[in-house]
Design an enzyme around this catalytic site. Structure first.
Site, PDB file in Angstrom:
ATOM      1  N   HIS A  46       0.856  -1.191   0.000  1.00 31.58           N
ATOM      2  CA  HIS A  46       0.000   0.000   0.000  1.00 31.58           C
ATOM      3  C   HIS A  46       0.886   1.233   0.000  1.00 31.58           C
ATOM      4  CE1 HIS A  46      -3.538   2.245   2.224  1.00 31.58           C
ATOM      5  NE2 HIS A  46      -3.159   2.856   1.124  1.00 31.58           N
ATOM      6  N   ARG A  48       0.867   4.663   0.618  1.00 35.54           N
ATOM      7  CA  ARG A  48      -0.031   5.670   1.187  1.00 35.54           C
ATOM      8  C   ARG A  48       0.398   7.060   0.749  1.00 35.54           C
ATOM      9  NH1 ARG A  48      -3.255   3.554   5.696  1.00 35.54           N
ATOM     10  NH2 ARG A  48      -3.836   5.721   5.999  1.00 35.54           N
ATOM     11  N   GLU A  73      -2.121  -1.544  -3.445  1.00 33.01           N
ATOM     12  CA  GLU A  73      -3.235  -0.901  -2.734  1.00 33.01           C
ATOM     13  C   GLU A  73      -3.078   0.600  -2.858  1.00 33.01           C
ATOM     14  OE1 GLU A  73      -3.590  -2.059   1.313  1.00 33.01           O
ATOM     15  OE2 GLU A  73      -3.898  -4.140   0.820  1.00 33.01           O
ATOM     16  N   THR A 104      -6.097   1.057   7.450  1.00 33.50           N
ATOM     17  CA  THR A 104      -7.323   1.293   6.690  1.00 33.50           C
ATOM     18  C   THR A 104      -8.503   0.871   7.552  1.00 33.50           C
ATOM     19  OG1 THR A 104      -6.005   0.648   4.790  1.00 33.50           O
ATOM     20  CG2 THR A 104      -8.347   0.977   4.408  1.00 33.50           C
ATOM     21  N   HIS A 197      -7.738  -8.022   6.331  1.00 32.55           N
ATOM     22  CA  HIS A 197      -7.575  -7.028   7.394  1.00 32.55           C
ATOM     23  C   HIS A 197      -7.723  -7.687   8.762  1.00 32.55           C
ATOM     24  CE1 HIS A 197      -6.795  -2.763   8.076  1.00 32.55           C
ATOM     25  NE2 HIS A 197      -7.133  -3.108   9.285  1.00 32.55           N
TER      26      HIS A 197
HETATM   27  N1  PXP Z   1      -6.361  -5.719   2.634  1.00 36.27           N
HETATM   28  C1  PXP Z   1      -6.409  -4.373   2.563  1.00 36.27           C
HETATM   29  C2  PXP Z   1      -7.211  -3.747   1.472  1.00 36.27           C
HETATM   30  C3  PXP Z   1      -5.693  -3.568   3.475  1.00 36.27           C
HETATM   31  O1  PXP Z   1      -5.753  -2.229   3.391  1.00 36.27           O
HETATM   32  C4  PXP Z   1      -4.903  -4.202   4.446  1.00 36.27           C
HETATM   33  C5  PXP Z   1      -4.102  -3.379   5.398  1.00 36.27           C
HETATM   34  O2  PXP Z   1      -3.124  -2.677   4.715  1.00 36.27           O
HETATM   35  C6  PXP Z   1      -4.857  -5.607   4.470  1.00 36.27           C
HETATM   36  C7  PXP Z   1      -5.616  -6.336   3.560  1.00 36.27           C
HETATM   37  C8  PXP Z   1      -4.006  -6.354   5.420  1.00 36.27           C
HETATM   38  O3  PXP Z   1      -4.395  -6.121   6.735  1.00 36.27           O
HETATM   39  P1  PXP Z   1      -3.471  -6.640   7.914  1.00 36.27           P
HETATM   40  O4  PXP Z   1      -2.166  -5.909   7.793  1.00 36.27           O
HETATM   41  O5  PXP Z   1      -4.248  -6.281   9.116  1.00 36.27           O
HETATM   42  O6  PXP Z   1      -3.307  -8.119   7.722  1.00 36.27           O
END
Ligand code: PXP
Length: 251
Positions: A46, A48, A73, A104, A197
């Site tokens: 991601h 950002r 992302e 997020t 997530h």
């Molecule tokens: N999917 C998306 C769209 C996310 O924004 C994130 C966090 O960056 C994740 C998955 C992964 O989440 P985690 O780091 O909590 O496993």
């Protein structure tokens, strides 16, 4: 119905640790290579707006040095769109982004922001990039994702995982039911379904048992486990629990 389930390893938090000191170490691209060798099907990163973890150069290096699909992302902004069109990742996942959030925190408002999101979905698609929308398991949002012609939705599992971690059993149960219904709805209207997530070994195993889920994207937990057992082992264990969960689906 997909018979196998893919693991996308999110390496953002290797970059978080690197950036805590400045400099170049630990290298998130090295982590991506290790994760790929240990069984990740793809790498997620991601970029950002505030570059708090992944930097522009990481995206370029991931694209050049990793032979697994890259899932980029991104917030729906002109800056990120230009970067995506230049980098041409395998996939782009549109996420909401607020500077003050730690991660997020909620899904996209695909229903309320149809007109803002539509050009991003179509420009990414036209460039041959598979687009997913990160949304809550909400019937309105899932319908809106389909109307936006996104081929993939990623269902936000954060509220479910948080409720479980905090011992709020009723809330966790309600969230789980919403996820199950949302996954079915998305599958029935022809969308590919991903989830992510806050997932850990237990929640990944449970959600992998939903046969319509094609991919899980997991980051924070895996990088945290890597402190104790090493990244290679944490990715291997995650793959193992996901396969075990998926085996439950076919019984
Ligand atoms: N999917 C998306 C769209 C996310 O924004 C994130 C966090 O960056 C994740 C998955 C992964 O989440 P985690 O780091 O909590 O496993």
């Amino acid at each position: 119905m997909p018979s196998s389930i893919r693991l996308g390893v999110n390496i953002d938090h290797v970059a978080t640790i690197r950036n805590a000191r400045g400099g170049h170490l630990p290298d998130p691209v090295r982590a991506a290579k290790l994760a790929a060798a240990a069984g990740a099907d793809g790498i997620t990163a991601h970029l950002r707006e505030d570059r708090r973890h992944i930097r522009d150069n990481d995206i370029e290096r991931l694209k050049a040095e990793i032979d697994k699909p890259l899932n980029f992302e991104m917030a729906a902004t002109d800056e990120m769109l230009a970067i995506a069109l230049r980098a041409k990742p395998h996939a782009a996942c549109l996420v909401p982004e607020r500077r003050e959030e730690r991660t997020t925190e909620g899904g996209l408002d695909a229903a309320g922001q149809h007109n803002q999101l539509a050009p991003f979905v179509s420009k990414l698609r036209d460039a041959g990039i598979r687009v997913s929308l990160f949304i809550g398991a909400d019937p309105r949002q899932i319908d809106s994702a389909a109307r936006l012609k996104a081929p993939v939705v990623e269902i936000h599992t954060g509220a479910w995982c948080d409720a479980l971690a905090e011992g709020r059993e009723k809330a966790a149960d309600d969230e789980w039911k919403r996820i199950v219904a949302g996954v079915e709805q998305a599958r029935d209207i022809g969308l590919e379904v991903h989830a992510g997530h806050g997932l850990d070994y237990a929640t990944a195993e449970k959600i992998a048992a939903l046969p319509s889920i094609a991919e899980l994207n997991i980051g924070h937990f895996l990088i945290g486990e890597a402190v104790f057992e090493g990244l290679s082992q944490s990715v291997k264990t995650m793959r193992m629990v996901m396969e075990r969960g998926r085996a439950q689906a076919s019984r």
